[in-house]
Design an enzyme around this catalytic site. Sequence first.
Site, mmCIF file in Angstrom:
data_model
loop_
_atom_site.group_PDB
_atom_site.id
_atom_site.type_symbol
_atom_site.label_atom_id
_atom_site.label_comp_id
_atom_site.label_asym_id
_atom_site.label_seq_id
_atom_site.Cartn_x
_atom_site.Cartn_y
_atom_site.Cartn_z
ATOM 1 C CB ALA A 33 -0.955 -0.005 1.179
ATOM 2 C CG HIS A 38 5.868 3.102 1.653
ATOM 3 N ND1 HIS A 38 4.509 3.258 1.666
ATOM 4 C CD2 HIS A 38 6.182 2.404 2.778
ATOM 5 C CE1 HIS A 38 4.008 2.685 2.745
ATOM 6 N NE2 HIS A 38 4.995 2.164 3.439
ATOM 7 C CD GLN A 62 5.094 -5.706 11.344
ATOM 8 O OE1 GLN A 62 5.893 -6.197 10.553
ATOM 9 N NE2 GLN A 62 4.719 -4.435 11.265
ATOM 10 N N GLY A 148 11.132 4.835 7.654
ATOM 11 C CA GLY A 148 10.606 6.179 7.842
ATOM 12 C C GLY A 148 10.562 6.566 9.309
ATOM 13 C CE LYS A 150 3.247 6.836 9.557
ATOM 14 N NZ LYS A 150 2.186 5.948 10.134
ATOM 15 C CB VAL A 177 6.537 12.004 3.156
ATOM 16 C CG1 VAL A 177 5.883 12.740 1.986
ATOM 17 C CG2 VAL A 177 8.006 11.719 2.842
ATOM 18 C CB SER A 187 -0.550 1.900 4.274
ATOM 19 O OG SER A 187 0.738 1.921 3.685
#
Length: 280
Positions: A33, A38, A62, A148, A150, A177, A187
Site C-alpha cells: 500500500a 515509501h 504485527q 521512515g 513516521k 512525508v 497506508s
Amino acid sequence: MTEIIRDKAALRARVTAWKRAGEVIGVVPTMGALHEGHLSLAQAARAGADRVIVTIFVNPRQFNNPSDLENYPRTEHQDAEKLAPFGVDVIYVPGPSEIYPDGFATSVHVDGLTEILCGAFRPGHFDGVTTVVPKLFLQTGADKAWFGEKDYQQLQVVRRMAADLDIPVEVIGCPTVREPDGLALSSRNLLLPAYARGKAPALGHVMQGMAEALAQGGTMAELGGPAEAALLEAGFDKVEYIELRAADGLALLDRLDRPARLLAAAWIGGVRLIDNIAVG
C-alpha cells in the site's frame, strides 16, 4: 516493470551475484500500500546503494487485531507501478511460507523499548516487527536498510535489535512525508472515511503547537491535558497517548532538557493514526 521475486532461493541467487561483484545492497521493508513516504525511502536507497530491494509482506505477527489484518490494504500491482520510476532492482513479495514455514517456533523480543507508547496498546506488535525484520535482512543480504521516521518507535526498536544481534546492517531513518494539509502519510489513511480525513490533520497541528510550547519552556504536565481535549474537540474519538520522549532511548520526559520527540496515537473514523515531531 520492476522484477518481482517471490521465493527466497531465487532472491539469494540474485543477491549472491551482486555481492560477488562487490555491490552494496539496500533494502526498504514495507507492508505494501505504498505512498509517497515509501517512495522517498526507495529514492534514498537508490542514492545510497548499488542495488535496491523493496520488500512487500503484510506480516500477520504485527497485528494483534484479526480484523485489522484482514482490512489492511493490499495493492501489489499499483505498488509495482509506483516503484517503476525509482530504479528499484527487485520487489521481493514472499509468501507466508517463505517467512514462517511449517514448524516456525522463534520470536525476537526487545525489552524496554517495546512496552511503551504503541507497544502498550498493541501487545505483541513489536515482537512481530523484530522477528520479521531480521529475516528480511538475512534473506535480502542487505548492507543498508531505510525506514521512515513516521514510525519513530519502530525505527528505534529495529536499531536496537540489529545492534544487539550483531546484524551488519546500517539502519537509516528518513524524514516523515506529509500531505499538504499536514497529515503524515500512512497506508492506513486509505481507510479513513471522508469526514474523518478532513479532520485528521488536527493531530499534526495540535502536536506542532505543543512542540513550539515545549521549546519555549512548557511542560507536558501543563500541555498534555489541553492537547488531548483539543483533539477530541476536533473530532477524534480517542487519544491513546501524547508523550514527550528522549530522541535517543525514548525515556519519558516532562520538559525539554535534551533532543526529544513528541509522539502521539489517536483514533478517528475507526482508524488508528500515529505521528511524531522532533522537539529541540
